[in-house]
Structures are given as C-alpha cells and as structure tokens.
Scaffold this active site. Structure first.
Site, PDB file in Angstrom:
ATOM      1  CD  GLU A   1       1.437  -5.713   5.169  1.00  0.00           C
ATOM      2  OE1 GLU A   1       2.280  -6.630   5.356  1.00  0.00           O
ATOM      3  OE2 GLU A   1       0.650  -5.708   4.198  1.00  0.00           O
TER       4      GLU A   1
ATOM      5  N   GLY B   1       0.518  -5.124   0.721  1.00  0.00           N
ATOM      6  CA  GLY B   1      -0.635  -5.119  -0.174  1.00  0.00           C
ATOM      7  C   GLY B   1      -0.310  -5.766  -1.516  1.00  0.00           C
TER       8      GLY B   1
ATOM      9  CB  ALA C   1      -0.872  -0.013   1.246  1.00  0.00           C
TER      10      ALA C   1
HETATM   11  C1  3H9 Z   1       0.538  -2.333   3.432  1.00  0.00           C
HETATM   12  O1  3H9 Z   1       0.753  -2.832   2.374  1.00  0.00           O
HETATM   13  C2  3H9 Z   1      -0.785  -2.395   4.138  1.00  0.00           C
HETATM   14  C3  3H9 Z   1      -1.764  -3.368   3.503  1.00  0.00           C
HETATM   15  O2  3H9 Z   1      -1.608  -4.665   4.016  1.00  0.00           O
HETATM   16  C4  3H9 Z   1      -3.177  -3.004   3.860  1.00  0.00           C
HETATM   17  C5  3H9 Z   1      -3.813  -1.905   3.138  1.00  0.00           C
HETATM   18  C6  3H9 Z   1      -5.256  -1.764   3.463  1.00  0.00           C
HETATM   19  N1  3H9 Z   1       4.616   3.561   0.146  1.00  0.00           N
HETATM   20  O3  3H9 Z   1      13.269   1.700   0.306  1.00  0.00           O
HETATM   21  P1  3H9 Z   1      13.686   2.452  -0.884  1.00  0.00           P
HETATM   22  C7  3H9 Z   1       9.413   4.940  -1.188  1.00  0.00           C
HETATM   23  S1  3H9 Z   1       1.726  -1.472   4.261  1.00  0.00           S
HETATM   24  C8  3H9 Z   1       5.110   4.773  -0.166  1.00  0.00           C
HETATM   25  O4  3H9 Z   1      14.738   3.475  -0.731  1.00  0.00           O
HETATM   26  P2  3H9 Z   1      14.771   0.049  -2.011  1.00  0.00           P
HETATM   27  C9  3H9 Z   1      10.524   5.239  -0.219  1.00  0.00           C
HETATM   28  O5  3H9 Z   1      10.106   6.110   0.786  1.00  0.00           O
HETATM   29  C10 3H9 Z   1       3.131  -1.491   3.171  1.00  0.00           C
HETATM   30  N2  3H9 Z   1       6.405   4.997  -0.479  1.00  0.00           N
HETATM   31  O6  3H9 Z   1      14.062   1.479  -2.079  1.00  0.00           O
HETATM   32  C11 3H9 Z   1      11.576   5.834  -1.106  1.00  0.00           C
HETATM   33  O7  3H9 Z   1      11.219   7.185  -1.337  1.00  0.00           O
HETATM   34  P3  3H9 Z   1      12.342   8.302  -1.539  1.00  0.00           P
HETATM   35  C12 3H9 Z   1       3.839  -2.787   3.209  1.00  0.00           C
HETATM   36  C13 3H9 Z   1       7.225   3.950  -0.490  1.00  0.00           C
HETATM   37  O8  3H9 Z   1      14.970  -0.364  -3.413  1.00  0.00           O
HETATM   38  C14 3H9 Z   1      11.387   5.072  -2.417  1.00  0.00           C
HETATM   39  O9  3H9 Z   1      10.075   4.523  -2.369  1.00  0.00           O
HETATM   40  N3  3H9 Z   1       5.032  -2.705   2.405  1.00  0.00           N
HETATM   41  C15 3H9 Z   1       6.787   2.659  -0.159  1.00  0.00           C
HETATM   42  O10 3H9 Z   1      15.917   0.079  -1.086  1.00  0.00           O
HETATM   43  C16 3H9 Z   1      12.378   3.962  -2.621  1.00  0.00           C
HETATM   44  O11 3H9 Z   1      12.367   3.124  -1.454  1.00  0.00           O
HETATM   45  C17 3H9 Z   1       6.220  -2.354   2.922  1.00  0.00           C
HETATM   46  O12 3H9 Z   1       6.345  -2.134   4.104  1.00  0.00           O
HETATM   47  C18 3H9 Z   1       5.411   2.479   0.161  1.00  0.00           C
HETATM   48  N4  3H9 Z   1       4.908   1.269   0.458  1.00  0.00           N
HETATM   49  O13 3H9 Z   1      13.722  -0.912  -1.340  1.00  0.00           O
HETATM   50  C19 3H9 Z   1       7.376  -2.279   1.966  1.00  0.00           C
HETATM   51  N5  3H9 Z   1       7.825   1.809  -0.243  1.00  0.00           N
HETATM   52  O14 3H9 Z   1      13.137   7.858  -2.745  1.00  0.00           O
HETATM   53  C20 3H9 Z   1       8.057  -0.961   2.109  1.00  0.00           C
HETATM   54  C21 3H9 Z   1       8.882   2.540  -0.594  1.00  0.00           C
HETATM   55  O15 3H9 Z   1      11.590   9.548  -1.712  1.00  0.00           O
HETATM   56  N6  3H9 Z   1       9.131  -0.755   1.155  1.00  0.00           N
HETATM   57  N7  3H9 Z   1       8.543   3.840  -0.753  1.00  0.00           N
HETATM   58  O16 3H9 Z   1      13.164   8.257  -0.278  1.00  0.00           O
HETATM   59  C22 3H9 Z   1      10.318  -1.387   1.211  1.00  0.00           C
HETATM   60  O17 3H9 Z   1      10.552  -2.253   2.034  1.00  0.00           O
HETATM   61  C23 3H9 Z   1      11.378  -0.964   0.237  1.00  0.00           C
HETATM   62  O18 3H9 Z   1      11.037   0.312  -0.243  1.00  0.00           O
HETATM   63  C24 3H9 Z   1      11.565  -1.905  -0.990  1.00  0.00           C
HETATM   64  C25 3H9 Z   1      12.539  -1.232  -1.986  1.00  0.00           C
HETATM   65  C26 3H9 Z   1      12.150  -3.231  -0.501  1.00  0.00           C
HETATM   66  C27 3H9 Z   1      10.280  -2.144  -1.705  1.00  0.00           C
END
Ligand code: 3H9
Length: 677
Positions: free
Chosen positions: A127, A104, A65
């Site tokens: 999450e 998500g 999400a």
């Molecule tokens: C969820 O899904 C809830 C659902 O179950 C229910 C819904 C009802 N949203 O980490 P990076 C941005 S909760 C917005 O440096 P990498 C991040 O801030 C979500 N922004 O890259 C950064 O911005 P900036 C569950 C996001 O390659 C840029 O993207 N999912 C999100 O080292 C690059 O990120 C997670 O918890 C997001 N979800 O790693 C996964 N994700 O460039 C969260 C990232 O401006 N994400 N951004 O600083 C991650 O773990 C890592 O970003 C990922 C990539 C492994 C994907």
C-alpha cells in the site's frame, strides 16, 4: 450467495471451501467482500462444517483492495469488518495462498487462523507504494505475528516476501505442494479442525523495539524523503507494539489511512499505478495482435549504453550477441557487464552461478555478420546520423527477414534512419535511459512506417526485461528530452538575474527531483556537445569548459568536488557568472523557491501540451510515466502533467506569460475551459 457473485462455496465433507473468481487479480471489490461475508456465515451456521478454507481461482490470491473503488462511496461491508468476522469465527479458517497475497489480500490471510501457501507464492503489503497503509488491520496484525522489524519492512517499504521467508517469520504455517494447494489446504484444515483455542492475531501481543524503529528510519531516510506514507506506516506499527489495545490500534490505523487516502500524494501514486499500465497499450493496435518471437537479441556497441541494454536481456534469460569494432573495446564492455553482475552477486541479489549463467548466454564478436540469426538488433553507437545510416544499411543486408532493427538514439530522426534500409516497417526506436540496466523507462519511438506488430512486439518485450514502455512519435528529443530541453533557457535567465546555481538546484531537489539542472550537467559532463575551442567563449558553459571544469569527472564543473564527490559552491564559477551577468543588461531579480520551480517546470508542462497536441504522445499520463521512470520526477507529485493539474492550469498559464513564454494552444484552451490534462 447472490446471483453472479464472484464467490462460490464447495463442500468437501466437513470442510467448506470458499472460492473467489474475480479476474484478473481477485481484487477485493464490494461483490467479493459481500460474497466472503456470506461464505463465512454459511460455514459458521452449518453444524456439519468443522473448518473453512479460503482460496482463489485464476492467477493469484486476492491482490488487494479494488483500487478503482477508492475515493468513491463505499458499497457493502468494509474489508476490515469482513476480516474481523473471519477471525471471530469459532471454526478454524485457513487461507490457501498462491500467486501474490497483497495489501487487503494479505490482510485477509492475517484474519484467518491459519495460512498455507505454495512455494512460489508471495505475500506483502505494498500500500505504501500507493501512498497508503494497510487499512484493514494489517499494521496491527503483522507485528503481532512477525515482530516489529519485519512489520516495518513489509509496510513502510512495501516489497512482498517469499513464501519461504513468510514461513520462517510465522506468517505462513505450512508450505504445501505447488500443484496440490486445495487438497493440501483441506487436509490441513482437518488436522486443525478440533484444536482450541484458535490462534487469533488480534489476541497476540507484540514487543516494542524502539531501537529497531530508529535504526529503520535512519536506514531508509533517503528512500522516504518527501513521502508522507512511510511515516504513517511506521506510526501504526509502533501503535501495535506500545500497549495500545488492538481495537484502538485499528482505529488509529483507520484514521491514518483516511488521511492518506484524501491527500494529493496518494491520489498521485494511485494515478501512476494505472498510468503505468495504460502506457503499455497502443490505442490503434488491437490487443490480440500476433507478436514476433524474440528469442535472440543483437546489440551493436559495447559502451555504457550497449552494455546496460544487453544486461536487461541477459537478466531475463534472453541470449545476446554484442558487437564492437575493436577487441579492446569489446573486452572492456564485456568486463563491465561481468563486474556489474558480480557486484550484485556480492550484495546477495543473486548467486555466482546465476552470474555465470547470464554471462554464458552473451556472445561477444567483432563481426556484424554474427547478427544474422538475431530476432531483434539494437544499435547503441554514438549519436551521428551518417554513421547510424551506414550501420542500418549494413544491418539490413545481414539481419534475417522479419528481424526488428532498433535504434537507441535519444534525439535523432528514426524515420531518416529507417530510410537507410529496405525495410522501414521493421525499424523502430528503443530509447533506453542511462544507466540502461537500472532506469525503468523505455521510450519506444514509432516511425512513420513502423509496422503495428513490430511496435506491439517491442511494447510487450518491455515487461520481461523489467521496463515500463511509453510510445513516442518522431520528434527531436522525443517526449522526455524534448521537455527537458525547455528548462535550460529559464535556468540561464535566472543565473543572469543573480540566482546562484546551487539555489536553482536546491529548489528542484526540495521539490523532489533527484538532482538539479547543474548537478545533472556535472554528472553528464559539462563538455558534452562543447565545440572544444577554449578561445571561443560565448556562454557560461563555454567558459567553464575552457577552464577544464567538465564536471564530476574532472572534480570541478558547476560545483567543486572533494575526493568523495561531495559538491560545494564554487567561487570561480560565481565569478564567471558575475562577469557574464554584468555584461548582460539583465536586472537582478529575487525568486522564491516556488517561482524558481514555476520558471523551470511550467515551460516543460507547456512543451508537454505541444507534444500532446501534435499526437507525439498518446495521452497526458504517458508523459507523466516518462518523467517518473526516466528522470526521477517525484512519484508523489504524479508527473508534470498531473502536477500541473494540481497547481491549476490557469496558474501555469499566468506563470508562463509573466516570464514571456508563448503558451501552447492546448494548454491555453484547457485553462480557459477550466479543464485538466
Ligand atoms: C489495499 O489493499 C488497501 C487495503 O489495505 C485497505 C482497504 C481498506 N485494484 O499489474 P497487472 C488491475 S490497496 C484494481 O498488469 P501483473 C490492473 O490495473 C491495494 N485493479 O498484472 C490491470 O488492469 P488492466 C494493495 C487492479 O500480473 C490488471 O489488474 N495492492 C488491482 O503484472 C492486471 O494487473 C496492491 O497495491 C487492484 N488492487 O501483476 C497490488 N491490481 O489489465 C496491486 C491490479 O486493465 N497490484 N489491477 O491494465 C499489483 O501489484 C499487480 O497487479 C499484481 C499482478 C502483482 C497483483
């Protein structure tokens, strides 16, 4: 499809491919959810389409999400609704996964009837690390497909699993070619186009396993201590297996999700997610600054710090030359590195081949001259300015032009060290935290003359070596230790007022810190910085040191230790404290736990405010990152500055004034204006 939608569809004869292009990580924001809904509707309505594939452009499948939407009014369809719609389709929908299908994103795949993935893909529901749970059916679908054990692990611990592991667990139906994901997914969709009934996760039943749940809780009790989200994840998984109908399970999940979402813990953890990424950015250095190439690293000093620092680079595949002054010290240091790696291999973290590969790129030497071809040299010798200056003078003569010279000092003046070279612009502080191969924080100390590209290079280097970097200006103790030093005096005052050390420590560990003031002193060594004269007793610390109470290493310090290093309060220490107390004219004072916390931590917040005011830290969230990753501050409280906001800055000011601590001007201004950090 609305104009400029991040979702587009492409027809491949009888297969409709629905593609998301929402950089950087294809987060499932409102426009993506709307586009997905429209794409599925298009496929369902078109009689010439027999199956659908959902895939993403860019570096990853949906990473979850869009966290930035949380806490704001929802736009467009909810993710759960979109996923239910995918599952309800009477034509098969295949998820084609690359990169990381997280949160998500993972839940979208579980709504699909089939899932194919490239070998390098990972899937997971992290999450819980944001203080949440998968809130779009994930806790109800994962156990129905993969069973209770894996569901608990994936949701309540939150680490993603490999495509291979997911395949074995039934979460992935086929592993396809790394470079032919779309074509293979379309071929797969054709294979299953006419198969009925469609496999729907919500229609499966999961078998309850109360014993596995209990064992899981027990095994992770330490890890989960203080956090709300793991228990909520577990409760949802149990709901999926106890005969509750799917729709009711989803409702339960939704309610639990909303409770967590509205709470302080998740707010703190979401804040930290962005704080950590923000910390990597240096405000006055443009994003595209050309970096220096770091292909080879030199480390001076093969002690605990030097060895730990070297391991970070070796693990990342970067060759290291490690220098010591004597052969036995060098052998010992290299031996410790090997033993650490071998222990990890025994625990199954990597293979013995990998151990040999990492040791194979380590060059031990007794000659500083061997550092001539290094792109970065990190000094990790003992804390003495004259010795460090002499070393930097030598390194200046040996290192090639353009090489970065870094000091691992934890409090000395980096500008003075830089002054010992003819290239102060190439000098920087890289303060690793002990154990350096484990602790994630890297305080990067920017000297007055440090060149922008040197700073940018070191900041960028943090990620491949698994560190979170924060920039600090030059001041004694930098950000972390400067704040830490503020709690010694109030702790001592409390001792003098009759509060025993174990109570002070317990208040801190109940707050969520990994250890208290005195437990930390025992671990580090009570004798560190001691003048070594047993007849000169000016403080309680002097008295302990004089009696050989040097901490864990002598099995007695502030606490007594048994052979398994279990601490117990020491009558001898209580006597020493009482002796000092009775000589001081301090009146006894009772403290509640909350007052102990205020007495110890408000002065740290106060110092944090000074650090910000002086420009030693770029932003309050950087200070919080230092404390979370360098000192184990509980992430669910969001770091000292975020925590102070939740306490109320006016209350912090009042607490400081009550204890006679001069309030930092920035803190006072903010409290008076009703502002936050
Ligand atoms: C969820 O899904 C809830 C659902 O179950 C229910 C819904 C009802 N949203 O980490 P990076 C941005 S909760 C917005 O440096 P990498 C991040 O801030 C979500 N922004 O890259 C950064 O911005 P900036 C569950 C996001 O390659 C840029 O993207 N999912 C999100 O080292 C690059 O990120 C997670 O918890 C997001 N979800 O790693 C996964 N994700 O460039 C969260 C990232 O401006 N994400 N951004 O600083 C991650 O773990 C890592 O970003 C990922 C990539 C492994 C994907």
């Amino acid at each position: 499809m609305p104009d400029a939608s991040p979702i587009r569809t492409e027809r491949h004869d009888d297969v409709l491919v629905i593609i998301s292009d929402n950089p950087p990580v294809n987060a499932l924001g409102a426009a993506v959810r709307m586009g997905l809904e429209a794409g599925i509707k298009e496929g369902v309505a078109d009689a010439s389409i027999k199956a659908m594939v959902i895939r993403c452009d860019g570096r990853t499948f949906f990473a979850g999400a869009d966290i930035t939407e949380f806490g704001k009014p929802m736009q467009g369809p909810g993710l759960g609704t979109v996923i239910d719609m995918i599952e309800a389709s009477d034509k098969p929908v295949v998820a084609a996964i690359h990169g990381t299908a997280l949160g998500g994103g993972c839940e979208v795949t579980l709504g699909c009837h089939y899932r194919v993935a490239v070998p390098s893909a990972k899937i997971g529901t992290p999450e819980v690390k944001l203080g949440l749970l998968p809130g779009a059916g994930g806790t109800q679908r994962i156990p129905r497909i993969a069973g209770v054990k894996l569901a608990l692990q994936m949701t309540a611990v939150g680490d993603p699993i490999s495509a291979k592991a997911a395949h074995e667990a039934g979460l992935i139906d086929r592993i396809v070619g790394e470079d032919s994901l779309e074509a293979d997914a379309i071929a797969f969709a054709r294979e299953v186009a006419d198969k009925r009934p469609l496999p729907r996760a919500s229609e499966k039943t999961a078998t309850a396993d109360p014993q596995a749940v209990e064992e899981f809780k027990k095994a992770n009790a330490r890890k989960f201590r203080g956090f709300d989200a793991p228990a909520a994840n577990i409760a949802c998984v149990v709901k999926a297996t106890d005969g509750t109908p799917f729709a009711d399970g989803v409702k339960f999940e939704r309610d639990e999700f909303m409770k967590l979402m509205m709470g302080t813990q998740s707010a703190a953890q979401r804040y930290m997610f962005f704080a950590e990424r923000q910390a990597a950015k240096v405000d006055d250095i443009p994003a595209g600054t050309a970096l220096r190439k770091i292909a080879k690293v030199g480390v001076v000093g093969a002690g605990t710090m030097g060895g730990g620092i070297s391991m970070n680079f070796l693990s990342a595949g970067i060759p290291v030359t490690i220098v010591e002054t004597a052969q036995d010290a060098l052998d010992r240091g290299v031996g410790v590195i090997r033993r650490n790696y071998e222990n990890s291999a025994k625990k199954g973290r990597f293979t013995q081949d990998k151990v040999e590969a990492m040791m194979g790129i380590l060059t031990p030497t007794l000659s500083l001259d061997d550092l001539a071809d290094c792109d970065l040299v990190i000094e990790a010798i003992y804390e003495n300015m004259d010795v460090k200056k002499e070393l930097f003078g030598k390194l200046d003569a040996i290192a090639k032009p353009g090489a970065i010279l870094a000091s691992n000092t934890s409090y000395l003046n980096v500008d003075e060290i830089a002054g010992a070279t003819k290239r102060p612009e190439d000098v920087i502080g890289m303060h690793f935290f002990s154990p350096a191969n484990v602790m994630k924080l890297l305080e990067v100390v920017r000297g007055a003359k440090t060149a922008p590209d040197v700073l940018a290079t070191v900041m960028a280097l943090a990620k491949p070596i698994g560190k979170v970097a924060v920039v600090s200006g030059v001041c004694p103790g930098f950000i972390g230790n400067r704040m830490l030093s503020q709690r010694g005096a109030p702790a001592n005052t409390m001792l003098m007022q009759g509060v025993p050390p174990e109570r002070i420590d317990k208040a801190l560990t109940d707050f969520g810190m990994p250890m208290g003031v005195y437990q930390m002193s025992d671990l580090a060594g009570v004798d560190i910085g001691w003048h070594r004269d047993p007849t000169r007793i000016e403080s309680i610390r002097d008295a302990l040191a004089a009696k050989g109470r040097w901490g864990q290493k002598t099995k007695k310090g502030w606490y007594d230790y048994d052979e398994n290093r279990n601490p117990s309060p020491s009558p001898e220490v209580a006597e020493i404290i009482e002796e000092f107390r009775s000589k001081s004219n301090q009146a006894r004072r009772d403290y509640t736990d909350e007052e102990i916390i205020g007495a110890l931590l408000y002065p740290m917040v106060n110092e944090g405010a000074k650090i910000l005011d002086e420009g030693m830290a770029q932003r309050a969230s950087d200070v919080d990152v230092v404390w979370i990753y360098g000192y184990g501050w509980p992430v669910y409280r969001g770091g000292p500055m975020f925590w102070a906001n939740t306490v109320g800055l006016d209350k912090v000011v009042a607490g400081l004034e009550k204890n006679g601590v001069p309030v930092a001007p920035l803190l006072k201004r903010k409290a008076e204006a009703g502002e936050k950090f």
